[in-house]
Each structure stands twice: as C-alpha cells, then as structure tokens.
Design a protein around this motif. Structure first.
Motif, PDB file in Angstrom:
ATOM      1  N   ALA A   1     -97.944 -46.694 -62.910  1.00 34.26           N
ATOM      2  CA  ALA A   1     -97.818 -46.017 -61.621  1.00 34.26           C
ATOM      3  C   ALA A   1     -96.825 -46.738 -60.721  1.00 34.26           C
ATOM      4  O   ALA A   1     -95.964 -46.103 -60.079  1.00 34.26           O
ATOM      5  N   GLN A   2     -96.901 -48.072 -60.675  1.00 34.44           N
ATOM      6  CA  GLN A   2     -95.955 -48.835 -59.864  1.00 34.44           C
ATOM      7  C   GLN A   2     -94.540 -48.723 -60.423  1.00 34.44           C
ATOM      8  O   GLN A   2     -93.554 -48.742 -59.676  1.00 34.44           O
ATOM      9  N   MET A   3     -94.440 -48.573 -61.742  1.00 33.34           N
ATOM     10  CA  MET A   3     -93.133 -48.408 -62.372  1.00 33.34           C
ATOM     11  C   MET A   3     -92.490 -47.099 -61.938  1.00 33.34           C
ATOM     12  O   MET A   3     -91.288 -47.039 -61.629  1.00 33.34           O
ATOM     13  N   ILE A   4     -93.281 -46.016 -61.894  1.00 37.48           N
ATOM     14  CA  ILE A   4     -92.758 -44.717 -61.483  1.00 37.48           C
ATOM     15  C   ILE A   4     -92.372 -44.728 -60.009  1.00 37.48           C
ATOM     16  O   ILE A   4     -91.291 -44.255 -59.627  1.00 37.48           O
ATOM     17  N   LEU A   5     -93.247 -45.282 -59.164  1.00 33.45           N
ATOM     18  CA  LEU A   5     -92.960 -45.320 -57.730  1.00 33.45           C
ATOM     19  C   LEU A   5     -91.752 -46.203 -57.422  1.00 33.45           C
ATOM     20  O   LEU A   5     -90.830 -45.806 -56.713  1.00 33.45           O
ATOM     21  N   GLY A   6     -91.795 -47.423 -57.941  1.00 31.26           N
ATOM     22  CA  GLY A   6     -90.713 -48.359 -57.662  1.00 31.26           C
ATOM     23  C   GLY A   6     -89.389 -47.921 -58.254  1.00 31.26           C
ATOM     24  O   GLY A   6     -88.322 -48.294 -57.755  1.00 31.26           O
ATOM     25  N   GLY A   7     -89.455 -47.112 -59.332  1.00 32.81           N
ATOM     26  CA  GLY A   7     -88.245 -46.683 -60.001  1.00 32.81           C
ATOM     27  C   GLY A   7     -87.275 -45.964 -59.092  1.00 32.81           C
ATOM     28  O   GLY A   7     -86.080 -46.268 -59.067  1.00 32.81           O
ATOM     29  N   TYR A   8     -87.775 -45.008 -58.309  1.00 31.22           N
ATOM     30  CA  TYR A   8     -86.839 -44.279 -57.448  1.00 31.22           C
ATOM     31  C   TYR A   8     -86.740 -44.869 -56.046  1.00 31.22           C
ATOM     32  O   TYR A   8     -85.705 -44.746 -55.381  1.00 31.22           O
ATOM     33  N   VAL A   9     -87.795 -45.555 -55.589  1.00 33.98           N
ATOM     34  CA  VAL A   9     -87.747 -46.147 -54.248  1.00 33.98           C
ATOM     35  C   VAL A   9     -86.737 -47.284 -54.190  1.00 33.98           C
ATOM     36  O   VAL A   9     -85.938 -47.385 -53.246  1.00 33.98           O
ATOM     37  N   PHE A  10     -86.736 -48.154 -55.210  1.00 30.99           N
ATOM     38  CA  PHE A  10     -85.861 -49.324 -55.177  1.00 30.99           C
ATOM     39  C   PHE A  10     -84.499 -49.077 -55.809  1.00 30.99           C
ATOM     40  O   PHE A  10     -83.719 -50.012 -55.978  1.00 30.99           O
ATOM     41  N   THR A  11     -84.221 -47.821 -56.156  1.00 32.40           N
ATOM     42  CA  THR A  11     -82.853 -47.448 -56.527  1.00 32.40           C
ATOM     43  C   THR A  11     -82.245 -46.591 -55.414  1.00 32.40           C
ATOM     44  O   THR A  11     -81.339 -45.796 -55.660  1.00 32.40           O
ATOM     45  N   ALA A  12     -82.747 -46.780 -54.207  1.00 39.50           N
ATOM     46  CA  ALA A  12     -82.241 -46.019 -53.058  1.00 39.50           C
ATOM     47  C   ALA A  12     -80.750 -46.249 -52.849  1.00 39.50           C
ATOM     48  O   ALA A  12     -80.038 -45.376 -52.349  1.00 39.50           O
ATOM     49  N   GLY A  13     -80.255 -47.429 -53.245  1.00 37.11           N
ATOM     50  CA  GLY A  13     -78.830 -47.708 -53.089  1.00 37.11           C
ATOM     51  C   GLY A  13     -77.965 -46.769 -53.910  1.00 37.11           C
ATOM     52  O   GLY A  13     -76.871 -46.386 -53.486  1.00 37.11           O
TER      53      GLY A  13
ATOM     54  N   LEU B   1     -91.854 -45.384 -45.492  1.00 37.58           N
ATOM     55  CA  LEU B   1     -93.124 -44.654 -45.457  1.00 37.58           C
ATOM     56  C   LEU B   1     -94.108 -45.178 -46.495  1.00 37.58           C
ATOM     57  O   LEU B   1     -95.319 -45.019 -46.343  1.00 37.58           O
ATOM     58  N   TRP B   2     -93.598 -45.798 -47.558  1.00 41.41           N
ATOM     59  CA  TRP B   2     -94.478 -46.476 -48.518  1.00 41.41           C
ATOM     60  C   TRP B   2     -95.342 -47.489 -47.775  1.00 41.41           C
ATOM     61  O   TRP B   2     -96.554 -47.563 -47.986  1.00 41.41           O
ATOM     62  N   PHE B   3     -94.724 -48.282 -46.909  1.00 38.04           N
ATOM     63  CA  PHE B   3     -95.464 -49.287 -46.146  1.00 38.04           C
ATOM     64  C   PHE B   3     -96.203 -48.681 -44.958  1.00 38.04           C
ATOM     65  O   PHE B   3     -97.348 -49.026 -44.680  1.00 38.04           O
ATOM     66  N   LEU B   4     -95.528 -47.761 -44.248  1.00 39.33           N
ATOM     67  CA  LEU B   4     -96.067 -47.255 -42.995  1.00 39.33           C
ATOM     68  C   LEU B   4     -97.326 -46.416 -43.186  1.00 39.33           C
ATOM     69  O   LEU B   4     -98.193 -46.381 -42.310  1.00 39.33           O
ATOM     70  N   THR B   5     -97.436 -45.718 -44.324  1.00 34.68           N
ATOM     71  CA  THR B   5     -98.604 -44.861 -44.558  1.00 34.68           C
ATOM     72  C   THR B   5     -99.756 -45.604 -45.215  1.00 34.68           C
ATOM     73  O   THR B   5    -100.720 -44.979 -45.656  1.00 34.68           O
TER      74      THR B   5
ATOM     75  N   ILE C   1    -103.838 -37.039 -54.769  1.00 38.00           N
ATOM     76  CA  ILE C   1    -103.159 -36.444 -53.605  1.00 38.00           C
ATOM     77  C   ILE C   1    -101.785 -37.081 -53.404  1.00 38.00           C
ATOM     78  O   ILE C   1    -100.778 -36.397 -53.196  1.00 38.00           O
ATOM     79  N   GLY C   2    -101.736 -38.416 -53.479  1.00 36.47           N
ATOM     80  CA  GLY C   2    -100.463 -39.111 -53.317  1.00 36.47           C
ATOM     81  C   GLY C   2     -99.468 -38.750 -54.404  1.00 36.47           C
ATOM     82  O   GLY C   2     -98.278 -38.550 -54.143  1.00 36.47           O
ATOM     83  N   GLY C   3     -99.944 -38.659 -55.652  1.00 38.61           N
ATOM     84  CA  GLY C   3     -99.071 -38.294 -56.761  1.00 38.61           C
ATOM     85  C   GLY C   3     -98.499 -36.897 -56.620  1.00 38.61           C
ATOM     86  O   GLY C   3     -97.310 -36.667 -56.877  1.00 38.61           O
TER      87      GLY C   3
ATOM     88  N   ILE D   1     -94.437 -40.325 -48.002  1.00 42.09           N
ATOM     89  CA  ILE D   1     -95.864 -40.361 -47.658  1.00 42.09           C
ATOM     90  C   ILE D   1     -96.713 -40.414 -48.927  1.00 42.09           C
ATOM     91  O   ILE D   1     -97.700 -41.161 -49.010  1.00 42.09           O
ATOM     92  N   GLY D   2     -96.328 -39.624 -49.923  1.00 42.81           N
ATOM     93  CA  GLY D   2     -97.055 -39.658 -51.196  1.00 42.81           C
ATOM     94  C   GLY D   2     -97.040 -41.029 -51.830  1.00 42.81           C
ATOM     95  O   GLY D   2     -98.045 -41.478 -52.401  1.00 42.81           O
ATOM     96  N   ASN D   3     -95.910 -41.716 -51.740  1.00 43.34           N
ATOM     97  CA  ASN D   3     -95.816 -43.075 -52.284  1.00 43.34           C
ATOM     98  C   ASN D   3     -96.864 -43.994 -51.676  1.00 43.34           C
ATOM     99  O   ASN D   3     -97.584 -44.712 -52.388  1.00 43.34           O
TER     100      ASN D   3
END
Length: 413
Positions: free
Chosen positions: A23-35, A63-67, A86-88, A117-119
């Motif tokens: 799950a962290q792999m899927i989330l981090g995959g697109y969040v940390f390739t924002a560049g 929003l990962w942190f804020l939510t 729900i998040g997924g 927000i889902g993240n």
C-alpha cells in the motif's frame, strides 16, 4: 494471563505487514514522483505560471499529511478496514478520472485534492493497524512499511516516462489510478484485532505548550519545506542540464533505492546496537542539507547519480526515526497525539513549498536556486534540534542516575 487481541503477532500479521508495504509502495509511487508530473503538466499547460503548477504537483503530498486528523476520525468511527477502503477508492478515482479532464482546473481538483485526501485517509488507517497487529516486532514492521514508500518512488520513476510516451499523460494517470484501486483489495486484509471501543481519549493539547516538542514541530516544517522543494524541482533541474528523461528517471530510481538501503542499514543498526536516535536523525539530515546545496554544482551524469544516492540515503531517517524521536519527547502513551501534530507540521511545510518553489524559479529563472535555498532551510531546521538533543540526553542521564540510585544505592531492608 494477560489478554492478547486476536491476530496480534500471528501468521496473519505477516499478511498485514506485506499489505502495508504494498500500500505504501502504491501511494508513495505517484506522490514522490511529483517532480516528473511537474515537467509533464508544465508542458501540457504552458499558460499556467510556475507557482500554480508547482502547487498542483505538491498537493498530493501536502494533503497526505494534512488529512491525517480526518483519517484518525474516520478510523476511530468506522475502523481501519473501512477507512482504508474509503481512502483507496478516493485516491484511485481521483487519478483515473483525470483521463476525462478537459482543463487544468479539473486536474487540480482530481489529481491534487481528491486523490490527495484519499492518500491521507488510507495512510492513517494502515499505519494505525500496523501498530495493532504487531507488538514484539513493531519497530521492524514500521520500518519495512516505510520502505514501501521509496520502493514505489523508484519503481514508478522508471515506468512513468514510458507510460506517458506510449499512452499520453491522461492514459498514464488512468493506468496509475487502476493500480491504485488495489489499495481497496489490500484493505480487505485488515480484520479487527479487538472489539470497537466506545470512547476515545481526547487529544493532548498540552503538547503544544511543550517548548522542545514545538521546536521539533518547527524542525518538521523546515524539513518538509526543504524536501518538497527539492523533490519537486529535481527532474526539472536534471533536464535543464540537457540530460535526457532516461537519466532523470534513473536518478529518481537511484534515490529511492538508496533510501531503501539506508532504512535497512538503520534497522540492522537498531537491532544490534541501540543508537542515539535524535543525534543520528539530526546528523543525517544535516548531511542531507549539504548534499542539496552541492547537487547543482556539476552537470555530469555520474555526479548526478552519485548525489541522488547520497540524497536518498541521508533523507531516509525521516521514515523510521521520526516516531522514535517523538516517542522520546512525549512518551509512549502520547505517541499517537505526537504523530498527529507532527503530520500537521509536515503539511505546513509542504503547503508552503509548492508556491515557494514556483516563486523561486520565477525570481531566478534557474532551478539551482531551489537547491541552494532548500539545502539552507534543511540545515537551519537541524539547528533547531540542538536544544532537543540536549534535553533528551539530560533526561536519559537522569533516568540512568535514578535507576542506579534505586537499584545499587538502595539501602538494604
């Protein structure tokens, strides 16, 4: 005999641990390739200025942190499994629906806000359940789970450019949204470990009056402000050196793999020798800030890959050591509240980072400025940790003295 909730430290705990890693792999995959998406959106929406595009690409992380507090409320109300589902759904729907977007504002809402927000909701559910399923191996489980984030960054950085070239940026986001739908399947592994509690402890607001915890919170703001700027502009900086997108994605992959390797080394170190977590954490980020400043000085491919490896291996301490530092500051009984406030502090830094990154480029017309400023901010944040290191060492010495006095010097009765 003490009550032990079902499934805790059982064979099913291993299933939950693997699910959390994926799950962290899927989330981090697109969040940390924002560049990478920054370079894509900048090309697709040339009429939008740097500030707006930077803000869009930084929203999923912010929003990962804020939510986090929203995820806590939903987890307490409905349980970890339903909250993770729900998040997924929210994350995957936001990304997949970008395929239908016709303008920048639809992308802003779907990619930035809905998926972001889902993240946060999904992340809180899985991190909460990890600490319920594991007792004896909790630290190792959390470290392995955090490795999933940077593994995802390394994997996604390798194939996002190919997906974009083959299917276009909309098709790429549709495919990533489909992959993210697996978050719901992974959430199904989260069986409740204990009966639902009828009441919850109120959040400990006194932490906001603790000088040393607030210094650490300010450090988190500086740290996330710095790292968000760097990772947002890293691909654009490499491309500005007239290097190819292949080198750019390779640099991100190397950074992610080095981050994973660093976490493994720190976990092994933690098993065989207990380090001073606060000192190790601060020193590693101090080196990380220095690497950020040195990164743009040379434009050779080997230098870029070497510095990317140093960046990932030094920044890795934010994954496993942050909860340990917070626990040392606030105590085990207040760890969830400390983590919650820490998430808000990180979100503050990430929120400022997007617009600031755009303004820095508009002001200087160079991505190098982001690295010079980002590295300086990281080093400044480390300076805030000096009083925290001093007070934690003083507390540890007092505890040792107390134990020595009570055990060794206690008069015989």
């Amino acid at each position: 005999m003490a009550y032990k909730p079902r499934y805790v430290d059982s064979h099913w705990s291993l299933v939950v641990g693997i699910s959390s890693f994926l799950a962290q792999m899927i989330l981090g995959g697109y969040v940390f390739t924002a560049g990478i998406f920054y370079t894509i959106f900048k090309e697709q929406f040339p009429d939008k200025n740097e500030v707006v595009v930077s803000w869009l690409c930084n929203l999923p992380l912010t929003l990962w942190f804020l939510t986090g507090p929203l995820g806590s409320v939903l987890t307490n109300k409905f349980g970890c499994r339903l909250c993770a589902v729900i998040g997924g759904l929210c994350s995957s729907a936001g990304l997949a629906l970008c395929f239908l977007s016709t303008n920048f504002y639809m992308v802003f809402v779907l990619y930035g806000i809905v998926a972001g927000i889902g993240n946060g909701v999904h992340y809180v559910a899985f991190i909460t359940v990890i600490n319920k399923y594991f007792l004896k191996y909790r630290l190792i489980a959390n470290l392995i789970s955090s490795i999933g984030v940077t593994t995802g960054m390394a994997v996604y950085a390798a194939f996002i450019p190919s997906l974009t070239e083959t299917f276009g940026w909309r098709g790429c986001l549709l495919i990533i949204g489909g992959i993210s739908f697996n978050l719901c399947a992974l959430a199904c592994s989260l069986y409740p470990t204990e009966p639902k509690q009828s009441s919850k402890r109120a959040i400990e607001l006194w932490l906001l009056q603790d000088t040393y915890f607030m210094l650490f919170a300010a450090h988190c703001v500086f740290c996330n402000l710095s790292s968000s700027i760097i990772f947002l502009h890293l691909p654009a900086l490499i491309l500005s050196f007239d290097l190819s997108m292949t080198v750019t994605s390779l640099a991100l992959t190397v950074c992610g793999l080095a981050n994973c390797f660093g976490k493994i080394c720190h976990s092994v170190l933690g098993i065989f020798r207990k380090p001073d977590t606060c000192v190790t954490y601060t020193f590693s980020l101090l080196v990380c800030g220095t690497v950020m400043i040195l990164f743009p000085l040379m434009q050779h491919k080997i230098w870029i890959l070497f510095m990317a490896a140093l960046l990932g291996s030094t920044y890795c301490v934010t994954g496993g050591y942050t909860p340990e530092v917070i626990m040392n500051l606030v105590g085990t009984e207040n760890i969830s509240d400390g983590l919650g406030f820490g998430q808000v502090a990180k979100a503050t830094g990430s929120t400022v980072a997007g617009p600031l990154a755009g303004l820095l480029y508009q002001w200087s017309s160079s991505y190098k400025t982001s690295f010079y400023i980002g590295g300086s901010v990281m080093i400044s944040g480390c300076m805030l940790m000096i009083p925290v290191i001093v007070i934690l060492r003083r507390r540890r010495n007092n505890q040792k003295l107390s134990v020595y006095t009570e055990v060794v010097l206690k008069p015989e009765t």
